[in-house]
Design a protein around this motif. Structure first.
Motif, short mmCIF file in Angstrom:
data_model
loop_
_atom_site.label_atom_id
_atom_site.label_comp_id
_atom_site.label_asym_id
_atom_site.label_seq_id
_atom_site.Cartn_x
_atom_site.Cartn_y
_atom_site.Cartn_z
N THR A 90 0.84 -1.21 0.00
CA THR A 90 0.00 0.00 0.00
C THR A 90 0.87 1.26 0.00
N LYS A 137 -2.65 -3.08 -8.51
CA LYS A 137 -3.94 -2.40 -8.34
C LYS A 137 -3.77 -1.13 -7.51
N PHE A 138 -2.94 -1.20 -6.48
CA PHE A 138 -2.68 0.00 -5.68
C PHE A 138 -1.97 1.06 -6.53
N GLU A 140 -2.16 1.58 -9.59
CA GLU A 140 -3.10 2.14 -10.57
C GLU A 140 -4.16 3.03 -9.92
N SER A 141 -4.16 3.08 -8.60
CA SER A 141 -5.19 3.83 -7.87
C SER A 141 -4.72 5.25 -7.56
N ARG A 142 -5.69 6.11 -7.26
CA ARG A 142 -5.38 7.50 -6.90
C ARG A 142 -4.53 7.56 -5.64
N ASP A 143 -4.68 6.59 -4.77
CA ASP A 143 -3.93 6.60 -3.50
C ASP A 143 -2.42 6.54 -3.72
N SER A 144 -1.99 6.03 -4.87
CA SER A 144 -0.55 5.89 -5.12
C SER A 144 0.10 7.19 -5.59
N ARG A 188 -3.15 10.44 -13.00
CA ARG A 188 -4.18 9.85 -12.15
C ARG A 188 -3.59 8.97 -11.05
N SER A 189 -2.40 8.45 -11.26
CA SER A 189 -1.81 7.48 -10.33
C SER A 189 -0.32 7.37 -10.61
N ASP A 192 0.03 5.74 -14.01
CA ASP A 192 -0.27 6.68 -15.08
C ASP A 192 0.95 7.56 -15.35
#
Length: 408
Positions: A90, A137-138, A140-144, A188-189, A192
């Motif tokens: 994470t 997946k993390f 690729e997420s905004r949280d990263s 975005r991430s 990205d």
């Protein structure tokens, strides 16, 4: 490879973000990761708990993982290792610390016989693929995106200087598609950002009208050219001869046509542009995803000092997770060739953006690596007489530039 070439390659690896500045920096980072994992008391992520259960209950895995950590290693055993890996799932890769973080955690263990045996095992690689999938997946997420900052992150002055060095004097925003007025410059991430696109006009195709030319498929550093590569060779020995049957996954349709041919290999920096472009004009005949290993170095280099994994690049082309693109050139003197995108450590996700049967012009996009840098090979058939532009290890190769030619 000579000692001078080894040192030159190591310097490129350090500058490219694969290696820490020094062993001392690496050791300090490892101790810090262990301390943070110990103090957090986080439960193992389910996918990491699955790996722990495998190690605990499988006799081979238990034997190997109980023996791959040495007394003076900052990570003392596999329970510590798994706690640190779980915590990293994470968190996005930081800029300018030690390179790919999971590789940095495993580097010492990989450089042992027990580590080699474990990380070569199919059952372990299947579980590692699941773990890396969760991390993907993390990423690729905004949280990263939190590491995309201008303080000490990937948008800091020091980072931007490295990311744009090969494009000097252009600034980042003139090289890559982005929006500097938006948060995280419009990315975005983390992923990205890492798969960022070039702006139109950057890295143009050299002499696009000439079909006898070969263009660089990747923004990379030159590693090796080998003519007369054998169908099968002892790719695991010192010197790492290419073994085309294994590199090409003994493909029943096309591999035999390339046996005895020529291999061009380069590697991408963590800080590189990570999209691939067709080296020739022609038709995509076949695309193959090959499962493989993630954290295996050449057995000939086990116990070596320095960075043995990154001196195993030819070996990795036969065993690592990779993607094959067989392309029939429109120029019969080039004929059938294969572009091989080879994953390295956690940087093993390959995505094709073309389809079988599609016509591509030299320089058109084929796909991309996710989550970091990697290596790649171009394979041409026997009898294809190519005059190559690059011959010196460590030479910087610009994507879509001319790297070779056959006589018309």
């Amino acid at each position: 490879m000579s000692d001078d070439h080894h040192e030159k390659l190591n310097e490129h690896l350090r500058l490219g973000g694969w290696l820490p500045a020094s062993p001392e920096v690496h050791e300090k980072w490892l101790r810090d990761q262990v301390d943070k994992a110990n103090s957090s008391n986080e439960k193992l992520k389910p996918v990491v708990q699955e790996l722990k259960d495998m190690i605990d209950n499988d006799p081979d895995m238990y034997m190997w993982f109980s023996s791959m950590f040495k007394k003076d290693d900052p990570i003392k055993d596999y329970n510590q290792l798994l706690s640190v890996i779980s915590r990293r799932l994470t968190r996005a890769p930081p800029y300018g610390v030690v390179g790919p973080p999971i590789y940095a955690l495993l580097a010492h263990a990989m450089n042992t016989q027990e580590g080699f045996d474990a990380f070569l095992a199919e059952k372990l690689n299947a579980q590692l693929k699941k773990i890396l999938g969760v991390w993907a997946k993390f990423l690729e997420s905004r949280d990263s995106a939190y590491v995309l900052n201008d303080d000490d992150g990937w948008l800091s002055t020091s980072s931007l200087a490295v990311l744009t060095k090969a494009f000097d004097p252009l600034p980042f925003e003139q090289i890559f598609k982005c929006d500097t007025s938006a948060i995280y410059w419009g990315f975005r991430s983390w992923d990205d950002f890492f798969t960022r696109e070039l702006r139109p006009g950057i890295r143009p195709v050299g002499e696009p009208q000439l079909t006898n030319l070969i263009s660089a498929a990747c923004e990379s550093t030159f590693y090796r050219v080998k003519k007369g590569a054998k169908e099968a060779d002892r790719f695991w020995i010192k010197g790492e001869p290419y073994s085309l049957r294994h590199m090409l996954n003994h493909d029943e349709d096309y591999a035999e046509k390339l046996y005895g041919g020529t291999v061009f290999q380069g590697f991408l920096a963590v800080t590189s542009y990570h999209r691939w472009h067709s080296p020739v004009t022609g038709i995509i005949k076949k695309i193959v995803t090959v499962p493989g290993t993630y954290y295996v170095q050449s057995p000939a280099l086990i116990g070596s000092k320095g960075s043995p994994y990154f001196h195993s690049l030819a070996f990795l082309a036969s065993v690592s997770a990779r993607m094959l693109f067989f392309i029939e050139s429109s120029n019969p003197k080039l004929g059938l060739m294969c572009f091989i995108a080879v994953g390295m450590v956690e940087v093993s996700t390959c995505e094709a953006t073309v389809q079988v049967g599609q016509h591509v012009n030299r320089g058109d996009q084929l796909g991309m690596f996710h989550f970091g840098g990697s290596t790649h090979c171009l394979v041409f058939g026997p009898g294809v007489d190519i005059k190559w532009v690059h011959e010196v290890v460590g030479t910087e190769v610009k994507v879509r530039s001319v790297i070779g030619a056959v006589h018309e």
